[in-house]
Design an enzyme around this catalytic site. Structure first.
Site, PDB file in Angstrom:
ATOM      1  N   PHE A   1      26.439  30.753  75.337  1.00  0.00           N
ATOM      2  CA  PHE A   1      26.089  31.032  73.941  1.00  0.00           C
ATOM      3  C   PHE A   1      25.203  32.269  73.933  1.00  0.00           C
ATOM      4  O   PHE A   1      24.110  32.260  74.516  1.00  0.00           O
ATOM      5  CB  PHE A   1      25.352  29.816  73.382  1.00  0.00           C
ATOM      6  CG  PHE A   1      24.890  29.926  71.954  1.00  0.00           C
ATOM      7  CD1 PHE A   1      25.742  29.616  70.910  1.00  0.00           C
ATOM      8  CD2 PHE A   1      23.577  30.292  71.657  1.00  0.00           C
ATOM      9  CE1 PHE A   1      25.302  29.672  69.578  1.00  0.00           C
ATOM     10  CE2 PHE A   1      23.131  30.351  70.341  1.00  0.00           C
ATOM     11  CZ  PHE A   1      24.001  30.047  69.300  1.00  0.00           C
TER      12      PHE A   1
ATOM     13  N   LEU B   1      23.201  34.734  71.719  1.00  0.00           N
ATOM     14  CA  LEU B   1      22.550  35.139  70.473  1.00  0.00           C
ATOM     15  C   LEU B   1      21.327  36.012  70.736  1.00  0.00           C
ATOM     16  O   LEU B   1      21.179  37.089  70.160  1.00  0.00           O
ATOM     17  CB  LEU B   1      22.153  33.898  69.663  1.00  0.00           C
ATOM     18  CG  LEU B   1      21.357  34.127  68.371  1.00  0.00           C
ATOM     19  CD1 LEU B   1      22.145  34.972  67.383  1.00  0.00           C
ATOM     20  CD2 LEU B   1      20.967  32.791  67.726  1.00  0.00           C
TER      21      LEU B   1
ATOM     22  N   GLY C   1      14.759  37.623  68.953  1.00  0.00           N
ATOM     23  CA  GLY C   1      14.635  36.241  69.371  1.00  0.00           C
ATOM     24  C   GLY C   1      14.698  35.360  68.137  1.00  0.00           C
ATOM     25  O   GLY C   1      15.771  34.996  67.664  1.00  0.00           O
TER      26      GLY C   1
ATOM     27  N   ILE D   1      20.357  34.241  78.752  1.00  0.00           N
ATOM     28  CA  ILE D   1      21.627  33.546  78.536  1.00  0.00           C
ATOM     29  C   ILE D   1      21.895  32.572  79.685  1.00  0.00           C
ATOM     30  O   ILE D   1      22.139  32.988  80.821  1.00  0.00           O
ATOM     31  CB  ILE D   1      22.793  34.541  78.388  1.00  0.00           C
ATOM     32  CG1 ILE D   1      22.490  35.568  77.291  1.00  0.00           C
ATOM     33  CG2 ILE D   1      24.089  33.782  78.112  1.00  0.00           C
ATOM     34  CD1 ILE D   1      22.192  34.974  75.925  1.00  0.00           C
TER      35      ILE D   1
ATOM     36  N   ARG E   1      20.110  20.557  68.341  1.00  0.00           N
ATOM     37  CA  ARG E   1      18.685  20.300  68.569  1.00  0.00           C
ATOM     38  C   ARG E   1      18.350  18.856  68.932  1.00  0.00           C
ATOM     39  O   ARG E   1      17.427  18.627  69.730  1.00  0.00           O
ATOM     40  CB  ARG E   1      17.860  20.769  67.362  1.00  0.00           C
ATOM     41  CG  ARG E   1      17.613  22.274  67.415  1.00  0.00           C
ATOM     42  CD  ARG E   1      16.995  22.833  66.160  1.00  0.00           C
ATOM     43  NE  ARG E   1      16.848  24.282  66.299  1.00  0.00           N
ATOM     44  CZ  ARG E   1      16.868  25.141  65.290  1.00  0.00           C
ATOM     45  NH1 ARG E   1      17.029  24.685  64.060  1.00  0.00           N
ATOM     46  NH2 ARG E   1      16.737  26.437  65.505  1.00  0.00           N
TER      47      ARG E   1
ATOM     48  N   LEU F   1      -2.375  11.976  88.350  1.00  0.00           N
ATOM     49  CA  LEU F   1      -2.198  12.103  89.804  1.00  0.00           C
ATOM     50  C   LEU F   1      -3.276  12.980  90.439  1.00  0.00           C
ATOM     51  O   LEU F   1      -3.383  13.037  91.674  1.00  0.00           O
ATOM     52  CB  LEU F   1      -0.813  12.669  90.136  1.00  0.00           C
ATOM     53  CG  LEU F   1       0.287  11.613  90.350  1.00  0.00           C
ATOM     54  CD1 LEU F   1       0.628  10.907  89.044  1.00  0.00           C
ATOM     55  CD2 LEU F   1       1.540  12.238  90.954  1.00  0.00           C
ATOM     56  N   GLY F   2      -4.051  13.682  89.629  1.00  0.00           N
ATOM     57  CA  GLY F   2      -5.133  14.515  90.157  1.00  0.00           C
ATOM     58  C   GLY F   2      -4.607  15.630  91.041  1.00  0.00           C
ATOM     59  O   GLY F   2      -3.634  16.304  90.704  1.00  0.00           O
TER      60      GLY F   2
ATOM     61  N   GLU G   1      16.285  27.279  71.953  1.00  0.00           N
ATOM     62  CA  GLU G   1      16.972  26.771  70.758  1.00  0.00           C
ATOM     63  C   GLU G   1      16.051  26.724  69.546  1.00  0.00           C
ATOM     64  O   GLU G   1      16.069  25.795  68.743  1.00  0.00           O
ATOM     65  CB  GLU G   1      17.626  25.411  71.030  1.00  0.00           C
ATOM     66  CG  GLU G   1      18.741  25.530  72.054  1.00  0.00           C
ATOM     67  CD  GLU G   1      19.787  24.447  71.937  1.00  0.00           C
ATOM     68  OE1 GLU G   1      19.953  23.868  70.856  1.00  0.00           O
ATOM     69  OE2 GLU G   1      20.443  24.185  72.949  1.00  0.00           O
TER      70      GLU G   1
ATOM     71  N   THR H   1      11.942  28.319  68.745  1.00  0.00           N
ATOM     72  CA  THR H   1      10.579  27.935  69.123  1.00  0.00           C
ATOM     73  C   THR H   1      10.051  26.861  68.178  1.00  0.00           C
ATOM     74  O   THR H   1      10.541  26.698  67.054  1.00  0.00           O
ATOM     75  CB  THR H   1       9.629  29.144  69.073  1.00  0.00           C
ATOM     76  OG1 THR H   1       9.473  29.539  67.696  1.00  0.00           O
ATOM     77  CG2 THR H   1      10.152  30.313  69.893  1.00  0.00           C
TER      78      THR H   1
END
Length: 377
Positions: A121, A123, A129, A155, A240, A336-337, A361, A363
């Site tokens: 795709f 764009l 953007g 892409i 989405r 978990l540190g 897709e 922001t």
């Protein structure tokens, strides 16, 4: 309340078992080596875990959006990068399914789905953007079609794809009304450029794609000249919920790792899971993951029911689930540190992978504008 059917539960288990066997054992390797996971994707194709929403008549699995989200969550729990490769195929085919004629669907989709090929795709551009009106890739009308010139960036699958859906402007002076969607098979003049070295989803390939005097027949236009922006927005609104589902999977993977560690890690003579501060963190993580899943499933169901208002709910699902994924994975690292910061445990990868969910897709800032626009309309 959503309740999965027996068939959906069986498919969920199949995807979960596949993830445990085929993805989790190799996820770190593909991430560290930034290696394209073609071998894993081939197994996914064989198992029916690619091209979920493409109708069976066109070589896909023929699932509804809700079931696709259920499976995407399971795969995303294993590796967001590998899952992104598969999801990008669906994203590239969505515009053809949404705006293509029956002839276009039959011509372009089965060669991808039945032969196990990749699609992309196209764009985003370096200067376009969130601002689709700034697309500079040009489609010049010539006898019998158009000639494309320009470059697209970020892409997914761009260097392995055999088919591209490309958004280009036929008339820059018209802004968004000049944007047009084209189906572009791989040919002379289509080439991959710079490969991005990324923070996360490293198993997926993200590149620049260049179009140099590429002739595209007029019959390859999707939805008509000047309809590109509408096609792009309908595509993203539809896809989405799947990004939301992927975000839930990433968050769940990190959460489950944190729970396991909290039960095993002993400090001050007892497992850290006994400490109320850790319990509060885990409770918040679990609650927000469940809330995210329900938002995703609601949006997916609205897509399936062809509810005219699903754009708002899709944006909400993607926005909330991806924000939760970032928060949950960060908290998992904290639980978990020092070990959470080490590659010895998977939570640092989950955290790196989660960040892109807030970006690609659309922001999350753009999602808020979409939601507000629908509220105030």
């Amino acid at each position: 309340m959503f309740r999965l059917s027996a068939e959906q539960v069986a498919m969920q288990k199949m995807a979960r078992d596949f993830t445990e066997k085929e993805i989790i054992p190799v996820a770190a390797e593909y991430d560290e080596q930034e290696k394209f996971p073609d071998a894993v994707i081939r197994k996914m194709w064989e198992t029916g875990l690619v091209n979920f929403t493409v109708p069976e008549a066109l070589g896909g699995v023929g699932l509804d959006t809700l079931t696709s989200c259920v499976l995407t969550e399971e795969l995303g729990r294993g590796c967001a990068g590998i899952t992104t490769v598969a999801a990008a195929n669906s994203l590239a085919l969505y515009p053809i399914l949404i705006a293509g004629s029956e002839e276009q669907k039959k011509k372009f989709i089965p060669p991808i789905t039945t032969a196990g090929k990749y699609a992309a795709f196209c764009l985003t551009e370096p200067n376009a953007g969130s601002d689709a009106a700034s697309v500079a890739t040009n489609a010049k009308a010539v006898d019998g079609g158009y000639v494309l010139n320009g470059s697209k960036c970020f892409i997914t699958n761009g260097d392995v794809a055999d088919l591209f859906v490309v958004f280009a402007t036929v008339d820059k002076s018209k802004g968004l009304k000049g944007l047009t969607a084209f189906v572009v098979p791989k040919s002379d003049g289509v080439s991959a450029g710079k490969k991005e070295i990324k923070l996360g989803i490293r198993a997926s390939s993200t590149v620049v794609v260049n179009f140099d005097n590429v002739f595209v027949p007029a019959e390859n236009v999707l939805g008509g000249e000047g309809m590109g922006f509408k096609v792009a927005m309908q595509t993203l609104d539809t896809s989405r919920p799947l990004i939301g589902a992927l975000s839930v999977g990433v968050a769940r993977g990190a959460y489950e790792s944190a729970v396991k560690y909290a039960k095993e890690r002993v400090q001050f003579g007892q497992p850290i899971a006994n400490f109320q501060m850790i319990q509060a963190m885990l409770a918040n993580m679990a609650t927000r993951i469940d809330a995210s899943r329900l938002l995703v499933w609601r949006a997916a169901d609205m897509v399936d029911q062809k509810d005219v208002s699903f754009a708002k709910e899709s944006a909400m699902a993607k926005l909330y689930a991806s924000d939760v994924a970032m928060d949950v994975t960060t908290d998992a690292v904290q639980i978990l540190g020092g070990y959470g910061y080490s590659r010895e445990y998977p939570v640092e990868k989950y955290m790196r992978d989660a960040k892109i969910m807030q970006i690609y897709e659309g922001t999350n800032q753009i999602q808020r504008l979409v939601i507000a626009g629908n509220i105030l309309r």
